[in-house]
Write a protein that holds these residues in place. Structure first.
Motif, PDB file in Angstrom:
ATOM      1  N   SER A  42       0.819  -1.200   0.000  1.00  0.00           N
ATOM      2  CA  SER A  42       0.000   0.000   0.000  1.00  0.00           C
ATOM      3  C   SER A  42       0.864   1.265   0.000  1.00  0.00           C
ATOM      4  N   ASP A  43       1.875   1.292   0.847  1.00  0.00           N
ATOM      5  CA  ASP A  43       2.738   2.474   0.947  1.00  0.00           C
ATOM      6  C   ASP A  43       3.589   2.700  -0.297  1.00  0.00           C
ATOM      7  N   ASN A  44       3.928   1.623  -1.007  1.00  0.00           N
ATOM      8  CA  ASN A  44       4.873   1.734  -2.121  1.00  0.00           C
ATOM      9  C   ASN A  44       4.240   1.644  -3.502  1.00  0.00           C
ATOM     10  N   ILE A  45       2.917   1.454  -3.588  1.00  0.00           N
ATOM     11  CA  ILE A  45       2.275   1.230  -4.885  1.00  0.00           C
ATOM     12  C   ILE A  45       2.494   2.398  -5.846  1.00  0.00           C
ATOM     13  N   GLY A  46       2.518   3.616  -5.349  1.00  0.00           N
ATOM     14  CA  GLY A  46       2.741   4.772  -6.224  1.00  0.00           C
ATOM     15  C   GLY A  46       4.082   4.690  -6.913  1.00  0.00           C
ATOM     16  N   LEU A  50       4.585   4.386 -10.762  1.00  0.00           N
ATOM     17  CA  LEU A  50       5.003   5.657 -11.364  1.00  0.00           C
ATOM     18  C   LEU A  50       6.503   5.927 -11.298  1.00  0.00           C
ATOM     19  N   GLY A  51       7.229   5.114 -10.565  1.00  0.00           N
ATOM     20  CA  GLY A  51       8.657   5.330 -10.398  1.00  0.00           C
ATOM     21  C   GLY A  51       8.945   6.124  -9.130  1.00  0.00           C
ATOM     22  N   GLU A  52      10.213   6.189  -8.808  1.00  0.00           N
ATOM     23  CA  GLU A  52      10.645   6.860  -7.582  1.00  0.00           C
ATOM     24  C   GLU A  52      10.189   8.321  -7.575  1.00  0.00           C
ATOM     25  N   GLN A  53       9.688   8.738  -6.428  1.00  0.00           N
ATOM     26  CA  GLN A  53       9.210  10.103  -6.257  1.00  0.00           C
ATOM     27  C   GLN A  53      10.301  10.930  -5.560  1.00  0.00           C
ATOM     28  N   PRO A  54      10.328  12.249  -5.781  1.00  0.00           N
ATOM     29  CA  PRO A  54      11.413  13.083  -5.273  1.00  0.00           C
ATOM     30  C   PRO A  54      11.434  13.289  -3.760  1.00  0.00           C
ATOM     31  N   ASN A  55      10.306  13.017  -3.063  1.00  0.00           N
ATOM     32  CA  ASN A  55      10.301  13.190  -1.610  1.00  0.00           C
ATOM     33  C   ASN A  55       9.155  12.365  -1.007  1.00  0.00           C
ATOM     34  N   ALA A  62       1.270   9.838  -4.387  1.00  0.00           N
ATOM     35  CA  ALA A  62       1.133   8.882  -5.492  1.00  0.00           C
ATOM     36  C   ALA A  62       0.451   7.599  -5.010  1.00  0.00           C
ATOM     37  N   ALA A  63       0.867   7.103  -3.858  1.00  0.00           N
ATOM     38  CA  ALA A  63       0.258   5.884  -3.306  1.00  0.00           C
ATOM     39  C   ALA A  63      -1.203   6.140  -2.944  1.00  0.00           C
ATOM     40  N   SER A  64      -1.478   7.300  -2.379  1.00  0.00           N
ATOM     41  CA  SER A  64      -2.842   7.623  -1.965  1.00  0.00           C
ATOM     42  C   SER A  64      -3.803   7.667  -3.148  1.00  0.00           C
ATOM     43  N   GLN A  65      -3.362   8.221  -4.259  1.00  0.00           N
ATOM     44  CA  GLN A  65      -4.230   8.269  -5.438  1.00  0.00           C
ATOM     45  C   GLN A  65      -4.640   6.869  -5.867  1.00  0.00           C
ATOM     46  N   ILE A  66      -3.687   5.964  -5.903  1.00  0.00           N
ATOM     47  CA  ILE A  66      -3.965   4.604  -6.365  1.00  0.00           C
ATOM     48  C   ILE A  66      -4.781   3.840  -5.321  1.00  0.00           C
ATOM     49  N   ASN A  67      -4.445   4.007  -4.045  1.00  0.00           N
ATOM     50  CA  ASN A  67      -5.222   3.359  -2.987  1.00  0.00           C
ATOM     51  C   ASN A  67      -6.648   3.896  -2.945  1.00  0.00           C
ATOM     52  N   ASN A  68      -6.822   5.205  -3.135  1.00  0.00           N
ATOM     53  CA  ASN A  68      -8.170   5.789  -3.150  1.00  0.00           C
ATOM     54  C   ASN A  68      -8.989   5.273  -4.337  1.00  0.00           C
ATOM     55  N   LEU A  69      -8.355   5.082  -5.478  1.00  0.00           N
ATOM     56  CA  LEU A  69      -9.047   4.516  -6.635  1.00  0.00           C
ATOM     57  C   LEU A  69      -9.531   3.100  -6.299  1.00  0.00           C
TER      58      LEU A  69
END
Length: 149
Positions: A42-46, A50-55, A62-69
């Motif tokens: 859940s924490d890493n799905i974004g 989508l690839g590594e995020q800058p922070n 990113a993870a929240s968008q996918i988990n919310n979907l």
């Protein structure tokens, strides 16, 4: 009749297994769905998609968008939502899922200990039924399938 039941609540204890085992023992025709129970997934799905995020904030977004979907789709599919508020963990996701269920017009069984009565009083009044234990929730679910002859 078969129901799809969304199990909303913390993912750190085995309460979902307890519900599923009791439903199976009672031979209730229920399919269960719920949030991603693998915390790391859940924490890493974004970043996995989508690839590594800058922070860390953008990683969470990113993870929240996918988990919310995922959660939104499963909540919409559900015939009923069971939301458990336990004693130990923070309950923000549970509150969000339960209030989404109410907004969608989904029947909601709210499980909360008596110690959370005051904190959850408004949500409890919006729920279809409020109980204090998994056993009580299972009795409600069982009653749904009882024939009234």
């Amino acid at each position: 009749m078969k129901l799809t039941v969304y199990l909303a609540g913390e993912i750190h204890s085995n309460w979902r297994n307890e519900v599923k085992d009791k439903a199976e023992a009672l031979k209730l025709p229920i399919e269960f769905v719920g949030p991603m129970e693998n915390h790391d997934r859940s924490d890493n799905i974004g970043e996995d998609i989508l690839g590594e995020q800058p922070n860390p904030i953008l990683k969470d977004a990113a993870a929240s968008q996918i988990n919310n979907l995922r959660t939104g789709l499963l909540l919409k599919k559900a015939d009923l939502v069971v939301a458990l508020f336990g004693e130990k963990y923070k309950q923000w996701n549970t509150a969000m899922d339960a209030s989404t269920a109410v907004s969608l017009g989904k029947p909601l069984i709210l499980i909360r200990p008596e110690s959370h009565h005051h904190a959850l009083k408004e949500l409890s009044e919006k729920a279809s039924v409020t109980v204090e234990s998994v056993n009580q929730a299972m009795k409600v679910l069982s009653y749904v399938f009882e024939e009234g002859k």
